[in-house]
Design a protein around this motif. Sequence first.
Motif, PDB file in Angstrom:
ATOM      1  N   LEU A  33     -11.507   5.320  -1.499  1.00 16.58           N
ATOM      2  CA  LEU A  33     -10.670   6.334  -0.856  1.00 16.58           C
ATOM      3  C   LEU A  33     -11.477   7.576  -0.504  1.00 16.58           C
ATOM      4  N   LYS A  34     -12.376   7.970  -1.386  1.00 16.77           N
ATOM      5  CA  LYS A  34     -13.233   9.124  -1.094  1.00 16.77           C
ATOM      6  C   LYS A  34     -14.030   8.867   0.178  1.00 16.77           C
ATOM      7  N   GLU A  35     -14.645   7.698   0.251  1.00 14.66           N
ATOM      8  CA  GLU A  35     -15.444   7.361   1.429  1.00 14.66           C
ATOM      9  C   GLU A  35     -14.566   7.240   2.675  1.00 14.66           C
ATOM     10  N   HIS A  36     -13.376   6.690   2.509  1.00 13.02           N
ATOM     11  CA  HIS A  36     -12.430   6.562   3.626  1.00 13.02           C
ATOM     12  C   HIS A  36     -12.104   7.938   4.202  1.00 13.02           C
ATOM     13  N   PHE A  37     -11.759   8.872   3.311  1.00 16.76           N
ATOM     14  CA  PHE A  37     -11.395  10.206   3.781  1.00 16.76           C
ATOM     15  C   PHE A  37     -12.613  11.002   4.250  1.00 16.76           C
ATOM     16  N   ASP A  38     -13.781  10.753   3.666  1.00 13.74           N
ATOM     17  CA  ASP A  38     -15.008  11.387   4.165  1.00 13.74           C
ATOM     18  C   ASP A  38     -15.273  10.965   5.612  1.00 13.74           C
ATOM     19  N   LYS A  39     -15.138   9.664   5.884  1.00 16.36           N
ATOM     20  CA  LYS A  39     -15.349   9.163   7.249  1.00 16.36           C
ATOM     21  C   LYS A  39     -14.329   9.756   8.208  1.00 16.36           C
ATOM     22  N   LEU A  40     -13.092   9.802   7.771  1.00 16.41           N
ATOM     23  CA  LEU A  40     -12.033  10.369   8.603  1.00 16.41           C
ATOM     24  C   LEU A  40     -12.322  11.835   8.914  1.00 16.41           C
ATOM     25  N   ASN A  41     -12.767  12.567   7.923  1.00 20.30           N
ATOM     26  CA  ASN A  41     -13.095  13.979   8.109  1.00 20.30           C
ATOM     27  C   ASN A  41     -14.262  14.148   9.079  1.00 20.30           C
ATOM     28  N   GLU A  42     -15.277  13.297   8.953  1.00 22.43           N
ATOM     29  CA  GLU A  42     -16.424  13.360   9.870  1.00 22.43           C
ATOM     30  C   GLU A  42     -15.982  13.080  11.301  1.00 22.43           C
ATOM     31  N   GLN A  43     -15.116  12.089  11.478  1.00 21.99           N
ATOM     32  CA  GLN A  43     -14.633  11.752  12.817  1.00 21.99           C
ATOM     33  C   GLN A  43     -13.858  12.913  13.418  1.00 21.99           C
ATOM     34  N   ARG A  44     -13.028  13.538  12.622  1.00 21.39           N
ATOM     35  CA  ARG A  44     -12.243  14.672  13.124  1.00 21.39           C
ATOM     36  C   ARG A  44     -13.140  15.850  13.454  1.00 21.39           C
ATOM     37  N   THR A  45     -14.170  16.061  12.658  1.00 24.04           N
ATOM     38  CA  THR A  45     -15.109  17.149  12.926  1.00 24.04           C
ATOM     39  C   THR A  45     -15.830  16.897  14.244  1.00 24.04           C
TER      40      THR A  45
ATOM     41  N   ILE B 104      -3.805   3.294   2.284  1.00 26.87           N
ATOM     42  CA  ILE B 104      -3.287   2.199   1.462  1.00 26.87           C
ATOM     43  C   ILE B 104      -3.514   0.857   2.147  1.00 26.87           C
ATOM     44  N   VAL B 105      -3.314   0.808   3.445  1.00 32.07           N
ATOM     45  CA  VAL B 105      -3.571  -0.432   4.188  1.00 32.07           C
ATOM     46  C   VAL B 105      -5.041  -0.817   4.057  1.00 32.07           C
ATOM     47  N   ALA B 106      -5.932   0.154   4.204  1.00 33.40           N
ATOM     48  CA  ALA B 106      -7.367  -0.126   4.066  1.00 33.40           C
ATOM     49  C   ALA B 106      -7.680  -0.647   2.663  1.00 33.40           C
ATOM     50  N   LEU B 107      -7.048  -0.067   1.647  1.00 30.57           N
ATOM     51  CA  LEU B 107      -7.237  -0.558   0.277  1.00 30.57           C
ATOM     52  C   LEU B 107      -6.798  -2.012   0.153  1.00 30.57           C
TER      53      LEU B 107
ATOM     54  N   GLN C 132       1.161   9.323   7.503  1.00 31.16           N
ATOM     55  CA  GLN C 132       0.363   8.342   8.238  1.00 31.16           C
ATOM     56  C   GLN C 132      -1.033   8.208   7.632  1.00 31.16           C
ATOM     57  N   LEU C 133      -1.624   9.327   7.228  1.00 36.75           N
ATOM     58  CA  LEU C 133      -2.955   9.284   6.613  1.00 36.75           C
ATOM     59  C   LEU C 133      -2.944   8.454   5.329  1.00 36.75           C
ATOM     60  N   VAL C 134      -1.930   8.669   4.506  1.00 40.44           N
ATOM     61  CA  VAL C 134      -1.834   7.935   3.242  1.00 40.44           C
ATOM     62  C   VAL C 134      -1.530   6.460   3.506  1.00 40.44           C
TER      63      VAL C 134
ATOM     64  N   ILE D 165      -6.571  -4.263   2.477  1.00 44.24           N
ATOM     65  CA  ILE D 165      -7.436  -5.155   3.256  1.00 44.24           C
ATOM     66  C   ILE D 165      -8.759  -5.392   2.532  1.00 44.24           C
ATOM     67  N   HIS D 166      -9.382  -4.324   2.061  1.00 46.16           N
ATOM     68  CA  HIS D 166     -10.731  -4.420   1.489  1.00 46.16           C
ATOM     69  C   HIS D 166     -10.753  -4.728  -0.004  1.00 46.16           C
ATOM     70  N   LYS D 167      -9.687  -4.378  -0.707  1.00 45.03           N
ATOM     71  CA  LYS D 167      -9.575  -4.622  -2.154  1.00 45.03           C
ATOM     72  C   LYS D 167     -10.863  -4.250  -2.906  1.00 45.03           C
ATOM     73  N   PRO D 168     -11.271  -2.998  -2.809  1.00 47.29           N
ATOM     74  CA  PRO D 168     -12.530  -2.597  -3.450  1.00 47.29           C
ATOM     75  C   PRO D 168     -12.425  -2.606  -4.972  1.00 47.29           C
ATOM     76  N   GLU D 169     -13.561  -2.817  -5.616  1.00 43.95           N
ATOM     77  CA  GLU D 169     -13.612  -2.763  -7.080  1.00 43.95           C
ATOM     78  C   GLU D 169     -13.340  -1.351  -7.584  1.00 43.95           C
ATOM     79  N   ASN D 170     -13.780  -0.368  -6.811  1.00 40.78           N
ATOM     80  CA  ASN D 170     -13.588   1.032  -7.190  1.00 40.78           C
ATOM     81  C   ASN D 170     -12.721   1.704  -6.116  1.00 40.78           C
ATOM     82  N   PRO D 171     -11.406   1.659  -6.278  1.00 41.07           N
ATOM     83  CA  PRO D 171     -10.532   2.209  -5.243  1.00 41.07           C
ATOM     84  C   PRO D 171     -10.677   3.719  -5.045  1.00 41.07           C
ATOM     85  N   VAL D 172     -11.011   4.448  -6.090  1.00 42.68           N
ATOM     86  CA  VAL D 172     -11.169   5.900  -5.952  1.00 42.68           C
ATOM     87  C   VAL D 172     -12.370   6.213  -5.059  1.00 42.68           C
ATOM     88  N   LEU D 173     -13.480   5.542  -5.310  1.00 43.55           N
ATOM     89  CA  LEU D 173     -14.664   5.737  -4.477  1.00 43.55           C
ATOM     90  C   LEU D 173     -14.381   5.295  -3.041  1.00 43.55           C
TER      91      LEU D 173
END
Length: 73
Positions: free
Chosen positions: A45-57, A30-33, A24-26, A35-43
Amino acid sequence: MSSGNEEAQLAQCQAYVQRHNIQQLVKEAIVALCIHKPENPVLFLKEHFDKLNEQRTEVCVTFSLLQCLRVCF
């Protein structure tokens, strides 16, 4: 490597994926990618998972505080 060992490793992997809801996380990432179609998908994804981690914390801290309040008062 024996077949039994491979099967045990596969079972452990599947249990890990289920326990942590990895599929589900992945999927959400991928859905967020898409929708947003970022120029730098790695960055992205990093920010996506950073936000998710902050929310869980935050949820864990809030939950712990509520448990403490129930016990203490």
